[in-house]
Design a protein around this motif. Sequence first.
Motif, PDB file in Angstrom:
ATOM      1  N   GLY A 192      33.096  31.626  78.237  1.00  0.00           N
ATOM      2  CA  GLY A 192      33.759  30.479  77.643  1.00  0.00           C
ATOM      3  C   GLY A 192      32.916  29.773  76.610  1.00  0.00           C
ATOM      4  N   GLY A 193      31.626  30.123  76.537  1.00  0.00           N
ATOM      5  CA  GLY A 193      30.720  29.480  75.592  1.00  0.00           C
ATOM      6  C   GLY A 193      30.889  30.030  74.185  1.00  0.00           C
ATOM      7  N   VAL A 194      31.093  29.151  73.228  1.00  0.00           N
ATOM      8  CA  VAL A 194      31.175  29.537  71.816  1.00  0.00           C
ATOM      9  C   VAL A 194      30.053  28.796  71.091  1.00  0.00           C
ATOM     10  N   TRP A 195      29.173  29.549  70.443  1.00  0.00           N
ATOM     11  CA  TRP A 195      27.981  28.934  69.858  1.00  0.00           C
ATOM     12  C   TRP A 195      28.209  28.505  68.421  1.00  0.00           C
ATOM     13  N   ASP A 196      27.523  27.428  68.068  1.00  0.00           N
ATOM     14  CA  ASP A 196      27.481  26.954  66.689  1.00  0.00           C
ATOM     15  C   ASP A 196      26.069  27.205  66.147  1.00  0.00           C
ATOM     16  N   PHE A 197      25.814  26.767  64.935  1.00  0.00           N
ATOM     17  CA  PHE A 197      24.525  27.024  64.283  1.00  0.00           C
ATOM     18  C   PHE A 197      24.082  25.729  63.612  1.00  0.00           C
ATOM     19  N   ALA A 198      23.326  24.913  64.340  1.00  0.00           N
ATOM     20  CA  ALA A 198      22.846  23.630  63.823  1.00  0.00           C
ATOM     21  C   ALA A 198      21.383  23.776  63.415  1.00  0.00           C
ATOM     22  N   ILE A 199      21.022  23.225  62.265  1.00  0.00           N
ATOM     23  CA  ILE A 199      19.668  23.437  61.746  1.00  0.00           C
ATOM     24  C   ILE A 199      18.774  22.198  61.848  1.00  0.00           C
ATOM     25  N   GLY A 200      19.371  21.066  62.247  1.00  0.00           N
ATOM     26  CA  GLY A 200      18.545  19.866  62.435  1.00  0.00           C
ATOM     27  C   GLY A 200      19.168  18.625  61.844  1.00  0.00           C
ATOM     28  N   GLY A 201      19.245  17.573  62.643  1.00  0.00           N
ATOM     29  CA  GLY A 201      19.773  16.298  62.186  1.00  0.00           C
ATOM     30  C   GLY A 201      21.240  16.093  62.464  1.00  0.00           C
ATOM     31  N   GLU A 202      21.950  17.148  62.848  1.00  0.00           N
ATOM     32  CA  GLU A 202      23.393  17.029  63.054  1.00  0.00           C
ATOM     33  C   GLU A 202      23.756  16.108  64.225  1.00  0.00           C
ATOM     34  N   HIS A 203      22.874  15.992  65.215  1.00  0.00           N
ATOM     35  CA  HIS A 203      23.205  15.224  66.415  1.00  0.00           C
ATOM     36  C   HIS A 203      22.286  14.028  66.613  1.00  0.00           C
ATOM     37  N   LYS A 204      21.707  13.558  65.534  1.00  0.00           N
ATOM     38  CA  LYS A 204      20.837  12.389  65.616  1.00  0.00           C
ATOM     39  C   LYS A 204      21.646  11.189  66.127  1.00  0.00           C
TER      40      LYS A 204
END
Length: 241
Positions: A192-204
Amino acid sequence: MPIKAKAYKLPPTPLIPNSPYPLIHYSGLLRNLVTSPNFHTADVFDLFASNGWQSQWIARYGPDIQSHYHSTTHECMAVISGEGATIRFGVADDATWKQGQAEIGARGNGEDGGLELKAGLGDVFIIPSGIAHKTFSPSPPTTELVFHQPEDIKQGNAAKNTDPESENKHRHFFNTVPIERDFMMMGAYPYGGVWDFAIGGEHKGHEHDVWDVPRPEKDPVLGLSQEGICGLWAKTQLKST
């Protein structure tokens, strides 16, 4: 064979949420399996599936890949061929990162610190959501990343296509990927896990959105053993804000 499990806590950085859960490294855990004369990638696929993890890719690594993290799922990576590589955990690349910018064997510019581990044949890494990772300097050296994925998974339908017929097709796909002498890893995620690709700062300011990804019921390799996730992650208490 004794299990060599190492757990590493990685604190947040200005750009990377990392995780309260520890990164887990099993040194050589699958070495006997992947060096067997009759080894097939389906063997790893079946092992992960038996513990509730879905194999989603096989990669032959090039000299460099951008540091990134997954905010929506935890990840398992197993080394299935090659002599080794370096994996840097916990920090972001510089915002100007470009493929091929760093010299072969160099980690490139970015945040200071982090944790660098040598990955060897048969090693398994369990990476909590939020922990940045970057694989570089593979041995033998190669010139580019080659990424193998079933078409439906490539299109982002992994969460939908977990029925037995689809999984049999996935299993066949991975079993046809040529296993070379180059450094290759197989990646899996809880079903059920679908991965994204975050490089930094997206979830500050929203790190808890990443930290609150549910803990898997089983370790991808060790199942319910307390030597794996069930023991090492169960001790971690998440604090909601």
